[in-house]
Enzyme design. Structure first.
Site, PDB file in Angstrom:
ATOM      1  CG  HIS A  37      -0.478   1.989  -9.185  1.00  0.00           C
ATOM      2  ND1 HIS A  37      -0.677   1.656  -7.858  1.00  0.00           N
ATOM      3  CD2 HIS A  37      -1.541   2.768  -9.532  1.00  0.00           C
ATOM      4  CE1 HIS A  37      -1.804   2.225  -7.435  1.00  0.00           C
ATOM      5  NE2 HIS A  37      -2.348   2.905  -8.427  1.00  0.00           N
ATOM      6  CG  ASP A  90      -2.088   0.954   1.084  1.00  0.00           C
ATOM      7  OD1 ASP A  90      -2.353   1.412  -0.047  1.00  0.00           O
ATOM      8  OD2 ASP A  90      -2.728   1.258   2.106  1.00  0.00           O
ATOM      9  CG  LEU A 137       9.170 -17.186  -4.100  1.00  0.00           C
ATOM     10  CD1 LEU A 137       9.116 -17.143  -2.572  1.00  0.00           C
ATOM     11  CD2 LEU A 137       9.614 -15.806  -4.609  1.00  0.00           C
TER      12      LEU A 137
HETATM   13  C1  IPE Z   1      -5.454  -2.749  -0.131  1.00  0.00           C
HETATM   14  O1  IPE Z   1      -5.099  -1.412  -0.299  1.00  0.00           O
HETATM   15  C2  IPE Z   1      -5.395  -3.464  -1.424  1.00  0.00           C
HETATM   16  C3  IPE Z   1      -4.105  -3.521  -2.083  1.00  0.00           C
HETATM   17  C4  IPE Z   1      -2.952  -3.095  -1.661  1.00  0.00           C
HETATM   18  C5  IPE Z   1      -4.142  -4.162  -3.359  1.00  0.00           C
HETATM   19  P1  IPE Z   1      -6.188  -0.262  -0.344  1.00  0.00           P
HETATM   20  O2  IPE Z   1      -5.419   1.002  -0.413  1.00  0.00           O
HETATM   21  O3  IPE Z   1      -7.176  -0.508  -1.411  1.00  0.00           O
HETATM   22  O4  IPE Z   1      -6.885  -0.438   1.077  1.00  0.00           O
HETATM   23  P2  IPE Z   1      -7.903   0.524   1.850  1.00  0.00           P
HETATM   24  O5  IPE Z   1      -9.086   0.732   0.962  1.00  0.00           O
HETATM   25  O6  IPE Z   1      -7.180   1.807   2.118  1.00  0.00           O
HETATM   26  O7  IPE Z   1      -8.240  -0.206   3.114  1.00  0.00           O
HETATM   27  C1  IPE Z   2      -1.776   0.203  -3.301  1.00  0.00           C
HETATM   28  O1  IPE Z   2      -1.498   1.563  -3.358  1.00  0.00           O
HETATM   29  C2  IPE Z   2      -1.960  -0.407  -4.667  1.00  0.00           C
HETATM   30  C3  IPE Z   2      -3.354  -0.748  -5.011  1.00  0.00           C
HETATM   31  C4  IPE Z   2      -4.374  -0.694  -4.211  1.00  0.00           C
HETATM   32  C5  IPE Z   2      -3.578  -1.206  -6.360  1.00  0.00           C
HETATM   33  P1  IPE Z   2      -2.665   2.633  -3.317  1.00  0.00           P
HETATM   34  O2  IPE Z   2      -3.048   2.953  -4.721  1.00  0.00           O
HETATM   35  O3  IPE Z   2      -3.770   2.200  -2.442  1.00  0.00           O
HETATM   36  O4  IPE Z   2      -1.895   3.862  -2.682  1.00  0.00           O
HETATM   37  P2  IPE Z   2      -2.509   4.944  -1.677  1.00  0.00           P
HETATM   38  O5  IPE Z   2      -3.056   4.187  -0.501  1.00  0.00           O
HETATM   39  O6  IPE Z   2      -3.556   5.693  -2.423  1.00  0.00           O
HETATM   40  O7  IPE Z   2      -1.329   5.771  -1.318  1.00  0.00           O
HETATM   41 MG    MG Z   3      -4.127   2.462  -0.442  1.00  0.00          MG
END
Ligand code: IPE
Ligand code: IPE
Ligand code: MG
Length: 258
Positions: free
Chosen positions: A45, A28, A139
């Site tokens: 990303h 995240d 792995l």
């Molecule tokens: C969780 O991250 C899903 C992934 C990293 C793929 P999110 O950024 O979507 O989670 P929430 O919505 O903040 O809980």
């Molecule tokens: C996690 O990073 C990746 C996915 C959920 C695909 P985020 O896109 O949720 O990044 P933040 O939380 O907005 O910084």
């Molecule tokens: Mg996020």
């Protein structure tokens, strides 16, 4: 497994090692990383994919046998359509660019989640990659895509119910251990270490069933900044913990010295 369906504590203790066998990660913070660098979210990303490469090589070096990464949750479809589309494009291109390298590094590649919602291009690349790398041993890299922990439990229950209906399973005999073989990660050990980057301290519908006794590690570091040194810190935190599986600390110490 003991009769509760959890891994048997004695067996888990016997296999106890400072290095986890299975690491599960919520990657995240990509969006915030991009924003902080004045870039569009997709740049975060993209940077995140580079960190996946480091993580895979780190796991191989450490002898970690399973790495499960949350790439796209069943809730992430709620994001703006343009971001969803760019994420799908990135997934498709990563499937095209990375698989050969993974195969060369003896990595078995798997995807868990409800793939019905992905287009034909993505699903056929997933199938090809899974078939190509099926026998690899170094792995197992599992990508959770359109995955939800509740979905996983529900689809396992649906499979059990179908078997009960045709008389293959007696509903009265269903235990926790009967559910496990139908879950997406069936056959893999439960995660020993869970890592969530990006500062949030929640599970966000990741592996709800399998995280029952996993050690949790939360860090404010954003996923694109989660380098090898950060991973070492997570592993050091794991190595310093006493896993008890419901036993007392004294019982664990006695078992260690037995
Ligand atoms: C969780 O991250 C899903 C992934 C990293 C793929 P999110 O950024 O979507 O989670 P929430 O919505 O903040 O809980
Ligand atoms: C996690 O990073 C990746 C996915 C959920 C695909 P985020 O896109 O949720 O990044 P933040 O939380 O907005 O910084
Ligand atoms: Mg996020």
């Amino acid at each position: 497994m003991d009769k509760t369906g959890h891994n048997d504590p004695a067996a888990l203790l016997a296999a106890r090692s400072d290095i986890p066998c299975h690491v599960a990660v919520i990657m995240d913070g990509n969006g915030r990383w991009a924003k902080g660098h004045g870039l569009p979210r997709i740049a975060g990303h993209r940077k995140g994919v580079e960190r996946v490469r480091d993580m895979v090589s780190g796991c191989i070096e450490k002898g970690i046998k399973h790495l499960t990464l949350y790439a796209f949750s069943s809730e992430n479809w709620r994001r703006p359509p343009q971001e969803v589309q760019l994420l799908m494009d990135l997934f498709l291109s990563a499937l095209g660019n990375e698989i050969k390298k993974l195969h060369k590094n003896n990595v078995r590649f798997r995807v868990i989640g409800d793939s019905a919602r992905f287009g034909e291009k993505i699903t056929s690349r997933i199938r090809r990659a899974e078939t190509l790398t099926r026998e690899n041993q170094a792995l197992t890299l599992t990508i959770a895509a359109n995955y939800g922990g509740r979905w996983d439990i529900a689809q396992a229950c649906a499979q059990l119910a179908r078997r009960a209906k045709i008389g293959e399973i007696d509903p009265a005999a269903i235990t926790e251990a009967s559910i496990e073989p139908f879950l997406s990660l069936a056959g893999a050990p439960e995660p020993d270490l869970f890592i969530r980057t990006g500062g949030e301290q929640r599970v966000s519908n990741f592996l709800l069933w399998q995280l029952a006794y996993t050690e949790m590690y939360f860090t404010p570091v954003l996923w694109p900044d989660f380098d090898r040194a950060q991973f070492e810190q997570a592993l050091a935190s794991y190595a310093g913990r006493q896993r008890r599986f419901g036993l007392t600390g004294d019982q664990i110490e006695a078992a260690r010295h037995a």
